[in-house]
Design a protein around this motif. Structure first.
Motif, mmCIF file in Angstrom:
data_model
loop_
_atom_site.group_PDB
_atom_site.id
_atom_site.type_symbol
_atom_site.label_atom_id
_atom_site.label_comp_id
_atom_site.label_asym_id
_atom_site.label_seq_id
_atom_site.Cartn_x
_atom_site.Cartn_y
_atom_site.Cartn_z
ATOM 1 N N UNK A 275 61.451 83.595 45.268
ATOM 2 C CA UNK A 275 62.986 84.720 45.574
ATOM 3 C C UNK A 275 63.411 84.435 46.449
ATOM 4 N N UNK A 276 62.900 83.476 47.000
ATOM 5 C CA UNK A 276 64.283 82.236 48.041
ATOM 6 C C UNK A 276 64.433 81.141 47.336
ATOM 7 N N UNK A 277 64.544 81.133 46.025
ATOM 8 C CA UNK A 277 65.216 79.858 45.885
ATOM 9 C C UNK A 277 64.201 78.284 45.546
ATOM 10 N N UNK A 278 63.304 78.689 46.065
ATOM 11 C CA UNK A 278 62.494 77.107 46.224
ATOM 12 C C UNK A 278 61.856 76.934 45.037
ATOM 13 N N UNK A 279 62.007 75.861 44.592
ATOM 14 C CA UNK A 279 61.132 75.418 43.402
ATOM 15 C C UNK A 279 59.688 75.064 43.241
ATOM 16 N N UNK A 280 58.956 75.701 42.718
ATOM 17 C CA UNK A 280 56.864 75.234 42.761
ATOM 18 C C UNK A 280 57.037 74.528 41.256
ATOM 19 N N UNK A 281 56.565 72.845 41.374
ATOM 20 C CA UNK A 281 56.614 72.635 40.109
ATOM 21 C C UNK A 281 54.569 73.203 40.184
ATOM 22 N N UNK A 282 54.355 73.727 38.312
ATOM 23 C CA UNK A 282 53.385 74.163 38.376
ATOM 24 C C UNK A 282 53.176 73.484 36.878
ATOM 25 N N UNK A 283 51.803 72.731 37.225
ATOM 26 C CA UNK A 283 50.855 72.586 36.385
ATOM 27 C C UNK A 283 49.860 73.347 35.123
ATOM 28 N N UNK A 284 50.152 74.623 35.062
ATOM 29 C CA UNK A 284 49.009 74.846 34.211
ATOM 30 C C UNK A 284 50.080 76.010 33.503
ATOM 31 N N UNK A 285 50.505 75.243 32.408
ATOM 32 C CA UNK A 285 51.143 75.495 31.296
ATOM 33 C C UNK A 285 50.534 77.465 30.370
ATOM 34 N N UNK A 286 48.787 77.253 30.657
ATOM 35 C CA UNK A 286 48.927 78.196 29.638
ATOM 36 C C UNK A 286 48.101 79.448 31.208
ATOM 37 N N UNK A 287 49.160 79.339 31.881
ATOM 38 C CA UNK A 287 48.555 80.389 32.701
ATOM 39 C C UNK A 287 49.371 81.911 32.004
ATOM 40 N N UNK A 288 48.808 83.106 32.410
ATOM 41 C CA UNK A 288 48.864 84.315 32.095
ATOM 42 C C UNK A 288 50.488 84.594 32.446
ATOM 43 N N UNK A 289 51.273 85.191 31.902
ATOM 44 C CA UNK A 289 52.298 85.557 32.591
ATOM 45 C C UNK A 289 52.890 87.004 32.821
ATOM 46 N N UNK A 290 52.789 87.591 34.349
ATOM 47 C CA UNK A 290 52.501 88.787 35.240
ATOM 48 C C UNK A 290 51.138 89.143 34.582
ATOM 49 N N UNK A 291 50.888 91.028 34.006
ATOM 50 C CA UNK A 291 49.594 90.748 33.313
ATOM 51 C C UNK A 291 49.088 91.122 31.827
ATOM 52 N N UNK A 292 49.907 90.184 31.490
ATOM 53 C CA UNK A 292 49.710 90.111 29.488
ATOM 54 C C UNK A 292 48.951 88.576 29.668
ATOM 55 N N UNK A 293 48.773 88.713 28.646
ATOM 56 C CA UNK A 293 48.305 87.584 27.653
ATOM 57 C C UNK A 293 49.382 86.334 27.189
ATOM 58 N N UNK A 294 50.029 86.671 27.493
ATOM 59 C CA UNK A 294 51.621 85.756 26.951
ATOM 60 C C UNK A 294 51.990 84.164 28.139
ATOM 61 N N UNK A 295 51.887 83.049 27.763
ATOM 62 C CA UNK A 295 51.748 82.101 28.891
ATOM 63 C C UNK A 295 53.133 81.329 28.745
#
Length: 264
Positions: free
Chosen positions: A116-136
């Motif tokens: 939310x503060x604009x900080x960019x964080x690299x994430x390697x888990x591309x199959x991580x669920x989005x919010x409360x869903x099973x969408x990635x």
């Protein structure tokens, strides 16, 4: 509506974009790499803004939790770019619940989460669920269309392993794609491609043991002026009662704009 439907295709965060009509037996004689290239070339080459909702319910008939999203896709250049914002409430004007950008760096998928503060964080888990869903995030960016470690699953293997070769009544070629760099919890993505049109019909994420961990399939599909158009996707994780539903409510580019009532 017809213009939008011509420009929408499948899966979308996927996740619905349009297709271009192809002749019968569009993938006959093609290698697995050529089949995925054909599917990739069907996506619009202009910048698009797609809006829709991700809905989740623990069982059929239960009231869904809805998360509005905005997805900006730019496949006009050599490097694909997908930027997604997921919101807690529709039209609230609040900061996104989640925001991410996905591109490719030296041939490998690259996911950046934006705080939310604009900080960019690299994430390697591309199959991580989005919010409360099973969408990635990988679903939304269709990153597996760029993978090159591919094989086509033979008819005999499909028969022996009980892998379906028809999806939604359509004969499909079955391709297995392995990621260019290791992804935790994911060994490959199985992709079903319509033999007649080259459209994506269904995907499955395979775990380290090669078992289906998650399935994403077209729930609603129509035919618009000779084009097969997915309009809604369902995502189901193995062993879970939860269903995730991905729909599109509007799509726009510099050349056109179609609002929600066009999809009714």
């Amino acid at each position: 509506m017809n213009l939008a439907m011509r420009l929408l295709i499948g899966c979308a965060f996927a996740a619905c974009l349009g297709t271009q009509a192809l002749a019968e037996s569009a993938i006959e004689g093609l290698s697995p790499l050529q089949i995925l290239l054909q599917a990739r070339l069907m996506f619009p080459r202009e910048q698009l803004t797609i809006r829709g909702r991700v809905g989740t319910a623990e069982q059929r008939g239960q009231h869904e939790k809805l998360f509005p999203y905005t997805l900006n896709l730019d496949w006009s250049g050599a490097t694909p770019l997908a930027h997604c914002r997921l919101y807690a409430l529709e039209g609230s004007g609040e900061a996104p619940l989640q925001e991410a950008e996905m591109t490719r760096v030296e041939g490998a998928p690259h996911l950046t989460l934006i705080a939310s503060d604009g900080q960019r964080i690299t994430q390697s888990r591309l199959n991580t669920p989005i919010a409360e869903s099973d969408l990635t995030w990988m679903d939304l960016a269709f990153d597996y269309l760029w993978w090159q470690d591919l094989r086509r699953v033979s008819d005999a293997e499909c028969h022996d392993r009980e892998i379906p070769q028809r999806v939604s009544g359509r004969a499909a070629a079955v391709i297995e794609a392995r990621p260019p760099t290791p992804i935790a919890g994911l060994s490959a993505v199985r992709i079903w491609v319509d033999e007649a049109t080259g459209n994506l019909l269904q995907t499955a994420q395979l775990d380290e043991a090669g078992a289906v961990a998650r399935l994403m399939y077209v729930q609603k599909i129509g035919r618009e002026e000779g084009r097969w158009v997915p309009r809604e996707f369902r995502i189901k994780r193995t062993g879970s009662r939860r269903i995730t539903r991905l729909t599109v409510t509007s799509i726009a580019s510099e050349s056109f704009s179609v609002e929600e009532n066009a999809y009714d």
